[in-house]
Design an enzyme around this catalytic site. Sequence first.
Site, mmCIF file in Angstrom:
data_model
loop_
_atom_site.group_PDB
_atom_site.id
_atom_site.type_symbol
_atom_site.label_atom_id
_atom_site.label_comp_id
_atom_site.label_asym_id
_atom_site.label_seq_id
_atom_site.Cartn_x
_atom_site.Cartn_y
_atom_site.Cartn_z
ATOM 1 N N ASP A 3 -3.810 25.065 14.223
ATOM 2 C CA ASP A 3 -4.081 23.321 13.625
ATOM 3 C C ASP A 3 -3.001 22.170 14.258
ATOM 4 O OD1 ASP A 3 -4.504 21.448 11.830
ATOM 5 O OD2 ASP A 3 -4.128 22.793 9.384
ATOM 6 N N ASP A 61 0.940 -1.026 0.226
ATOM 7 C CA ASP A 61 0.144 0.212 0.219
ATOM 8 C C ASP A 61 0.610 1.309 0.173
ATOM 9 O OD1 ASP A 61 -2.674 -0.956 0.068
ATOM 10 O OD2 ASP A 61 -2.334 -1.704 1.975
#
EC number: 7.2.2.6
Lengths: 676, 556
Positions: free
Chosen positions: A340, A303
């Site tokens: 953030d 992956d």
Amino acid sequence: MKEKKTMMSTAIIRGAIKESFLKLDPRVMVRNPIMFVVEIGFIITLALIFVPDLFGGSVSSGYNLTVAFILLFTVLFANFAEALAEGRGRAQADTLKKTKQDMKANKLNSLNQVKQVLSSELRKGDIVIVAQGETIPGDGEVIEGLASVDESAITGESAPVIKEAGGDFSSVTGGTRVVSDRITVRITSDPGESFLDRMIALVEGAKRQKTPNEIALSTVLTSLTLIFLIVVVTLPFFADYLEIQLEIPMLIALLVCLIPTTIGGLLSAIGIAGMDRVTQFNVLAMSGKAVEAAGDITTIILDKTGTITFGNRMASEFTPVGGHEEQETALWAAISSLKDETPEGRSVLELMRKQGLAYDPAIGEDAEFHEFKAETRMSGMDLRDGRKVRKGAVDAVKKWVVSQGGRVPKELDPNSERIAKAGGTPLAIAVDQEIYGLIYLKDTVKPGMKERFEQMRQMGIKTIMCTGDNPLTAATIAIEAGVDDFIAESTPEDKIAVIRREQAEGKLVAMTGDGTNDAPALAQADVGIAMNSGTVAAKEAANMVDLDSDPSKIIEVVSIGKQLLMTRGALTTFSIANDIAKYFAIIPAMFMLAIPQMEALNIMRLGSPESAILSALIFNAVIIPLLIPLAMKGVAYKPMSSAALLQRNLIIYGLGGVVAPFLGIKVIDLAVHLWI
Amino acid sequence: MFATLSIGVTLLLVLLLARPTGLYIAKAFQYETTRLDRWFGWIETPVLRLGGIRRDDQTWKQYALAVIVSSLVMILLVYLVFRTQAYLPLNPSHIANMEPTLAFNTAISFMTNTNLQHYSGESGLSYLSQMIAIVFLMFTGPAVGLSAAIALIRGLAGKPIGNFFIDLTRSITRIFLPVSFVMAIVFVALGVPQTLEPTVIAHTLSGEVQEIARGPVGSLLSIKQFGNNGGGFFGVNSAHPFENPGAVSNLLQIVLMMLLGTAIPFTYGKMVGNPKQGRVLFLSMTMLFIVLLGVSLSAENAGNPVLNAMGIQHEQGSMEGKEVRFGMVQSSFFSVVTTAFETGAVNTMHDTLTPLGGLVTISNMMLNTVFGSVGAGMMNVLMYVMIGVFLSGLMVGRTPEFLGKKIEGREMKLIAVTLLIQPMLILAPTAIALFAYPETISNPGFHGLTQALYEFTSSAANNGSGFEGLGDNTPFWNIATGIVMYLGRYFSVVTLLAVAGSLAAKKPVSETSGTFRTDNGLFAGVFLGTVLIVGALTFFPALVLGPVAEYLTLKP
């Protein structure tokens, strides 16, 4: 488990010594035909000590005793090697068993009442509630709630992991501990069949079955043993025709030296140690066959996210638009990211620092932070002075700006397209009606991956990257990482299709996976490695489980598999090559008395016939413990082409196997000859 | 000098012929339609139709069963001919029926391509027996071997095994018959007799009566050498002037012996689709051959040290037991070729070779991988290749693969028992003979031991030459060598066909740079190492007590 990796404790060695005597039981020995022959040889020589003329021979009891003694040690050394390898597994199993002690479980009955039961009474389908500080009583699936779980008992990793109902992080393992919150778990295994039980059985080697290559090799070794048995049994008849009397201990010595005792004594230790190496690597192989198959792998499906790349996209460039300076764009990007905590947000500040750009954090003081939401697809800050800073998907930001009456600079679209084409994700930065520019978010390839894929190419292994990205992005990452092939926008069905396609071409395929939808592909692959963090279905379908949940470990597993096979091949070659020198030690010694000219074959110039035979026997015995470390560690393996690898191993173990015993026997003879 | 040059000429000739012959064989056994079908179809089609043979591929079991049953039937037929030859026609010299154990031995001997002869042709066989029994089996014996090898190669190449009856027919029509026919005429032109007239009674000048045996020798001679049969028309085989009239016939016989053995590696390379695979084996075997030839020549050239010490002239090397017409070099060369290629024809008595010269001949047969006889040699070579692949294949960290097929437990089990059979067939009966029948061995000591060892080695390897002097026409030797020859031939045919069947059924694995290659120099080393270590280690003690001890004790 990390601290358990120093396995060669004195306790294990002491246990192995005891075990090597217990293994002398002929019922156990017979499982290893080669060493069994040696044991029979020992028994015959032992009998000759008490009844010297049992076969009409005339060898002194002292000599018989010496031969018997060496033979006994040959067998003991082989047993010791096996016991040592088993002992290391058992030590690991013991610590696991401690985790598995019986405990109380809060079972939910059909009337939704909580009842305390013993964990051993839990059956498949039972539902239990586990609260903070409690240990999960069995393997299961979270059906309600979210909790952080400490899995260090299984994985050795102390940082807790989040488990929640639904999705790919719902499976929990018995013996792990809930450190916060509370979850409802449906038990998925009956007692004795849990993951922990299987793990204990595996490391203990209780269910050890011979692997296909091991069986093939044992057949060859047994055949060689029989051949040499024929050679030695017929020899007295040959000698008899020449009126030469051969002594039984000498024949036994010849037989024991010729049969491949070195590899015969170490074979099972090599297999157990190979499994053990995988386990110590925190990968749990469900069978030795799987480890062996790993060495044969020719295609690996990986992956992209998390394996090849870090998975979180990182800011790598600020692109100003609408006549703004880069410094300006970067400043607002930073302000929007001040609070953030996502990797993307942090990477913006990181990039600023790297580029030596400065900003005034005071601007962001007391600002209100807006988190990223799926509906808005933006995050940002509402500053004290009323200005609103936003960062997000390009079209979302465009809409936000336009809705406030702003306008979109015309170079925005071409720039964001350029970024997308290069495989990146563009984030737009805006303050109120003004778009300042773009942040180029890039998925970064982990350092060292390119080199590893290059190594794999040398090993003849093809790498295929699977990613949900669009073909453009996928191609960019594929080139950057150096994989051979990629599948973009891949679905789990695509993975199975690719595995089948590769298998149809005669390839052996390995893959890693964690989600439930990976399970069919894991089952289809020749070697499937499930992440321990993954679902129960994935773990059931795979033939290995990676406890650290590090998908790139598949590469090391392949190496370990290859190393296992190489160690067997190398020691077999070494063992057989040894026979040349042993012949030149024993054959002249056997016949020198009757045929003095045989001295010409005594090329090692060994002291006397008796010392020559004893030296060969001693060499044959001590080479086993000397090679135990090699059998345990496996022969050194560096990824290279098969031709280079073969040449190297042939020189070390083939040529070395021819030369080493000549030197070894000579040296031993120099010492032995002092007495005889 | 001239003699040494003639070796060079012979080898050069073989070198030139081997590859085209090998490619021709590959074509001859191709089941797809080729031009050859047009040439040979007119004879093959009726033959196959007569036998009711359809062109279906067989499974390995059917193929092996066909080999075994056909061979048994032929053995039985020939046995009956030998046992009743006195009553049958074409027996002008009134030769009696053969004794049962000898007939048993002889029938097996020729069916198995061994041609061990416990009888003397001129006095033991009628012309009918020579022609319809002996020559018949001289064609079918090697044809069975060639067919089995082709089947094994097909299996390795991942193709269907084929059909035994078609292969058998084609071996004879396309390979053995045409060449033998032409060469028989050439031999006759060189002075070899071809007649059905009885033995000539000649009255010598001194008034003595001499019986001069003759017969249909030419037709037997060509297939004797070309099919690696080796059984002579006359007792002294190719040392007889009628069976080997001179230098040219000697050279042609050597070329014929070497031709198929050297050609088959190329057939193999062609059939598996990689000529390099065959070339590697050809070169490895050539190296073995050259080394062994060198040892033999130098040993024979040095001569017997005991005789030399007595002052006997030995400029021509050891001439004991050698035909003066051929001399030391051609005799030594012939002895190496006949044992390397498992033919068994002789132009010198191997019994009288120097110890090391004898060691070379017996080693050739023990290894049975220095080319070997038609087909059977290649099968044995491929077995050692697979053992080499298995041992060194593990060393590159992969399940060993050979020609894209994995070699696993089942194959190794079959190969392991095949490997076991050779020492079993040689060492065990030799031990029995030495222990229970020492009176049949004409020499005491090391040389006598070698005699017995040689006889069983020659039988197990289906060579057929003898270390003469052995009183071998006794029930023990007839029956024991009969069994050894039979098992030496058919055991490995069955097990290796099973390997072929098992490999052919496997899914091929793709080749990558991690695959262990079997077509390069490194593998040549692996192959030679396997042959020498696995093969030689088995027989080292026996050889030490035989030729090596003889050599050491003769040394001044």
